[in-house]
Scaffold this motif. Structure first.
Motif, PDB file in Angstrom:
ATOM      1  N   PHE A   1      63.743  96.394  97.320  1.00 12.58           N
ATOM      2  CA  PHE A   1      62.722  96.258  96.284  1.00 12.58           C
ATOM      3  C   PHE A   1      61.550  97.189  96.576  1.00 12.58           C
ATOM      4  CE2 PHE A   1      64.556  91.950  96.843  1.00 12.58           C
ATOM      5  CZ  PHE A   1      65.192  91.845  95.623  1.00 12.58           C
ATOM      6  N   LEU A   2      61.100  97.902  95.560  1.00 19.19           N
ATOM      7  CA  LEU A   2      59.876  98.705  95.634  1.00 19.19           C
ATOM      8  C   LEU A   2      59.013  98.282  94.466  1.00 19.19           C
ATOM      9  CD1 LEU A   2      58.082 101.062  96.658  1.00 19.19           C
ATOM     10  CD2 LEU A   2      59.420 102.555  95.164  1.00 19.19           C
ATOM     11  N   TRP A   3      57.778  97.916  94.764  1.00 16.32           N
ATOM     12  CA  TRP A   3      56.863  97.463  93.719  1.00 16.32           C
ATOM     13  C   TRP A   3      55.469  98.007  93.981  1.00 16.32           C
ATOM     14  CZ3 TRP A   3      52.671  94.079  94.668  1.00 16.32           C
ATOM     15  CH2 TRP A   3      51.946  93.711  93.529  1.00 16.32           C
ATOM     16  N   VAL A   4      54.830  98.490  92.934  1.00 12.16           N
ATOM     17  CA  VAL A   4      53.436  98.916  92.980  1.00 12.16           C
ATOM     18  C   VAL A   4      52.737  98.222  91.814  1.00 12.16           C
ATOM     19  CG1 VAL A   4      51.836 100.864  92.806  1.00 12.16           C
ATOM     20  CG2 VAL A   4      54.027 101.156  93.992  1.00 12.16           C
ATOM     21  N   ASP A   5      51.599  97.592  92.093  1.00 15.99           N
ATOM     22  CA  ASP A   5      50.830  96.912  91.059  1.00 15.99           C
ATOM     23  C   ASP A   5      50.587  97.867  89.890  1.00 15.99           C
ATOM     24  OD1 ASP A   5      47.882  96.255  89.931  1.00 15.99           O
ATOM     25  OD2 ASP A   5      48.866  94.405  90.603  1.00 15.99           O
ATOM     26  N   LYS A   6      50.667  97.337  88.677  1.00 12.07           N
ATOM     27  CA  LYS A   6      50.581  98.178  87.479  1.00 12.07           C
ATOM     28  C   LYS A   6      49.288  98.992  87.422  1.00 12.07           C
ATOM     29  CE  LYS A   6      49.058  94.366  84.572  1.00 12.07           C
ATOM     30  NZ  LYS A   6      49.397  93.524  83.443  1.00 12.07           N
ATOM     31  N   GLU A   7      48.207  98.488  88.005  1.00  8.48           N
ATOM     32  CA  GLU A   7      46.930  99.213  88.019  1.00  8.48           C
ATOM     33  C   GLU A   7      46.997 100.452  88.910  1.00  8.48           C
ATOM     34  OE1 GLU A   7      44.064  98.078  86.358  1.00  8.48           O
ATOM     35  OE2 GLU A   7      45.302  96.492  85.473  1.00  8.48           O
ATOM     36  N   LEU A   8      47.936 100.489  89.833  1.00  5.60           N
ATOM     37  CA  LEU A   8      47.999 101.562  90.829  1.00  5.60           C
ATOM     38  C   LEU A   8      49.182 102.501  90.644  1.00  5.60           C
ATOM     39  CD1 LEU A   8      47.094  99.273  93.849  1.00  5.60           C
ATOM     40  CD2 LEU A   8      45.574 100.848  92.655  1.00  5.60           C
ATOM     41  N   ARG A   9      50.014 102.244  89.655  1.00  3.72           N
ATOM     42  CA  ARG A   9      51.182 103.106  89.432  1.00  3.72           C
ATOM     43  C   ARG A   9      50.740 104.519  89.080  1.00  3.72           C
ATOM     44  NH1 ARG A   9      54.223  98.344  86.371  1.00  3.72           N
ATOM     45  NH2 ARG A   9      54.549  97.115  88.245  1.00  3.72           N
ATOM     46  N   GLY A  10      51.470 105.494  89.575  1.00  2.00           N
ATOM     47  CA  GLY A  10      51.130 106.884  89.336  1.00  2.00           C
ATOM     48  C   GLY A  10      50.139 107.443  90.353  1.00  2.00           C
TER      49      GLY A  10
ATOM     50  N   ILE B   1      51.189  97.669 101.227  1.00  2.00           N
ATOM     51  CA  ILE B   1      49.830  98.154 101.071  1.00  2.00           C
ATOM     52  C   ILE B   1      49.017  96.945 100.632  1.00  2.00           C
ATOM     53  CG2 ILE B   1      48.257  99.695  99.840  1.00  2.00           C
ATOM     54  CD1 ILE B   1      50.644 101.601  99.421  1.00  2.00           C
ATOM     55  N   THR B   2      47.963  96.665 101.373  1.00  2.00           N
ATOM     56  CA  THR B   2      47.139  95.501 101.061  1.00  2.00           C
ATOM     57  C   THR B   2      45.721  95.945 100.720  1.00  2.00           C
ATOM     58  OG1 THR B   2      46.561  95.171 103.385  1.00  2.00           O
ATOM     59  CG2 THR B   2      48.462  93.958 102.564  1.00  2.00           C
ATOM     60  N   GLU B   3      45.086  95.148  99.897  1.00  2.00           N
ATOM     61  CA  GLU B   3      43.694  95.357  99.533  1.00  2.00           C
ATOM     62  C   GLU B   3      43.007  94.002  99.552  1.00  2.00           C
ATOM     63  OE1 GLU B   3      42.095  96.473  95.360  1.00  2.00           O
ATOM     64  OE2 GLU B   3      42.462  98.372  96.426  1.00  2.00           O
ATOM     65  N   ARG B   4      42.014  93.876 100.398  1.00  2.00           N
ATOM     66  CA  ARG B   4      41.305  92.596 100.578  1.00  2.00           C
ATOM     67  C   ARG B   4      42.278  91.454 100.845  1.00  2.00           C
ATOM     68  NH1 ARG B   4      38.415  95.284  96.673  1.00  2.00           N
ATOM     69  NH2 ARG B   4      39.263  94.179  94.892  1.00  2.00           N
ATOM     70  N   GLY B   5      43.274  91.712 101.680  1.00  2.00           N
ATOM     71  CA  GLY B   5      44.214  90.690 102.095  1.00  2.00           C
ATOM     72  C   GLY B   5      45.335  90.386 101.117  1.00  2.00           C
ATOM     73  N   LYS B   6      45.374  91.083  99.977  1.00  2.00           N
ATOM     74  CA  LYS B   6      46.402  90.845  98.967  1.00  2.00           C
ATOM     75  C   LYS B   6      47.325  92.056  98.882  1.00  2.00           C
ATOM     76  CE  LYS B   6      47.117  89.954  94.094  1.00  2.00           C
ATOM     77  NZ  LYS B   6      46.625  90.237  92.764  1.00  2.00           N
ATOM     78  N   LYS B   7      48.624  91.811  98.805  1.00  2.00           N
ATOM     79  CA  LYS B   7      49.588  92.907  98.646  1.00  2.00           C
ATOM     80  C   LYS B   7      49.438  93.513  97.252  1.00  2.00           C
ATOM     81  CE  LYS B   7      53.036  91.163 101.897  1.00  2.00           C
ATOM     82  NZ  LYS B   7      52.323  89.969 102.351  1.00  2.00           N
ATOM     83  N   VAL B   8      49.266  94.844  97.227  1.00  2.00           N
ATOM     84  CA  VAL B   8      49.170  95.549  95.948  1.00  2.00           C
ATOM     85  C   VAL B   8      50.358  96.480  95.754  1.00  2.00           C
ATOM     86  CG1 VAL B   8      46.661  95.361  95.778  1.00  2.00           C
ATOM     87  CG2 VAL B   8      47.685  97.332  96.950  1.00  2.00           C
ATOM     88  N   ALA B   9      51.171  96.631  96.803  1.00  2.00           N
ATOM     89  CA  ALA B   9      52.380  97.445  96.726  1.00  2.00           C
ATOM     90  C   ALA B   9      53.225  97.138  97.957  1.00  2.00           C
ATOM     91  CB  ALA B   9      52.047  98.933  96.674  1.00  2.00           C
ATOM     92  N   GLY B  10      54.512  97.397  97.840  1.00  2.00           N
ATOM     93  CA  GLY B  10      55.372  97.186  98.990  1.00  2.00           C
ATOM     94  C   GLY B  10      56.801  97.589  98.712  1.00  2.00           C
ATOM     95  N   VAL B  11      57.519  97.753  99.802  1.00  2.00           N
ATOM     96  CA  VAL B  11      58.935  98.077  99.728  1.00  2.00           C
ATOM     97  C   VAL B  11      59.650  97.249 100.786  1.00  2.00           C
ATOM     98  CG1 VAL B  11      58.704 100.110 101.244  1.00  2.00           C
ATOM     99  CG2 VAL B  11      60.652  99.940  99.685  1.00  2.00           C
ATOM    100  N   THR B  12      60.782  96.672 100.417  1.00  2.00           N
ATOM    101  CA  THR B  12      61.599  95.920 101.366  1.00  2.00           C
ATOM    102  C   THR B  12      62.956  96.598 101.459  1.00  2.00           C
ATOM    103  OG1 THR B  12      62.552  94.391  99.751  1.00  2.00           O
ATOM    104  CG2 THR B  12      60.443  93.758 100.748  1.00  2.00           C
ATOM    105  N   ALA B  13      63.547  96.505 102.648  1.00  2.00           N
ATOM    106  CA  ALA B  13      64.814  97.202 102.876  1.00  2.00           C
ATOM    107  C   ALA B  13      65.525  96.575 104.061  1.00  2.00           C
ATOM    108  CB  ALA B  13      64.548  98.681 103.144  1.00  2.00           C
ATOM    109  N   GLU B  14      66.707  97.092 104.328  1.00  2.00           N
ATOM    110  CA  GLU B  14      67.478  96.725 105.507  1.00  2.00           C
ATOM    111  C   GLU B  14      67.994  97.994 106.144  1.00  2.00           C
ATOM    112  OE1 GLU B  14      70.312  93.281 105.112  1.00  2.00           O
ATOM    113  OE2 GLU B  14      69.835  93.633 102.997  1.00  2.00           O
ATOM    114  N   ILE B  15      68.077  97.978 107.452  1.00  2.00           N
ATOM    115  CA  ILE B  15      68.774  99.035 108.169  1.00  2.00           C
ATOM    116  C   ILE B  15      70.113  98.443 108.555  1.00  2.00           C
ATOM    117  CG2 ILE B  15      68.842 100.422 110.260  1.00  2.00           C
ATOM    118  CD1 ILE B  15      65.809 100.660 110.063  1.00  2.00           C
ATOM    119  N   PHE B  16      71.176  99.085 108.101  1.00  2.00           N
ATOM    120  CA  PHE B  16      72.532  98.601 108.360  1.00  2.00           C
ATOM    121  C   PHE B  16      73.324  99.779 108.904  1.00  2.00           C
ATOM    122  CE2 PHE B  16      76.721  97.000 106.401  1.00  2.00           C
ATOM    123  CZ  PHE B  16      76.979  96.160 107.471  1.00  2.00           C
TER     124      PHE B  16
END
Length: 137
Positions: free
Chosen positions: A64-73, A41-56
């Motif tokens: 990894f799953l990360w959401v910027d602290k301002e946007l959590r919840g 999830i990007t805002e003005r070209g900057k990542k503010v959240a994201g998830v990385t994974a693999e299909i195996f």
């Protein structure tokens, strides 16, 4: 033959061991694709959240799953996971695996239908690491 302890192994040394293991495993896992994927999830070209994974194979392995602290919840983490799982299912995944520390997101994943399969207590010292899976099919 000599035994050698290396207290700061180089990437080259680590890859040499990894490559030997990959070669051994290939006879059992040959032909099973392993592909990296991510949703952001990007805002003005900057990542503010994201998830990385693999299909195996038939598994989605969430790294990894990360959401910027301002946007959590805000529901962004749940939406990212839903989109990731939908894509993985479209590629034939039937199961998903994630691990999380006790101070991170175990209840979050449980709300999404993940079940704890194993916990390592006192990991790495005073916390726990939980391994959760979900049947998606």
């Amino acid at each position: 033959m000599e035994f050698e302890l290396d207290l700061s192994p180089s990437d080259e040394s680590i890859n040499e061991i990894r490559d030997g293991l990959v070669e051994h495993n290939s006879q059992y896992l040959n032909g099973i694709e392993r592909n990296k994927i991510a949703y952001y999830i990007t805002e003005r070209g900057k990542k503010v959240a994201g998830v990385t994974a693999e299909i195996f194979g038939s598994w989605l392995l969430v790294n990894f799953l990360w959401v910027d602290k301002e946007l959590r919840g805000s529901g962004m983490g749940s939406e990212l996971m839903a989109k990731l799982e939908a894509y993985a299912k479209s590629k034939g995944c039937m199961f998903s695996l994630v691990d999380t520390f006790s101070f991170q997101a175990k209840p979050f994943y449980e709300k999404l239908g993940y079940e704890c399969q194993m916990s390592l207590e006192q990991y790495p010292v005073s916390h726990a690491r939980h391994y959760l899976t979900k049947q998606m099919a």
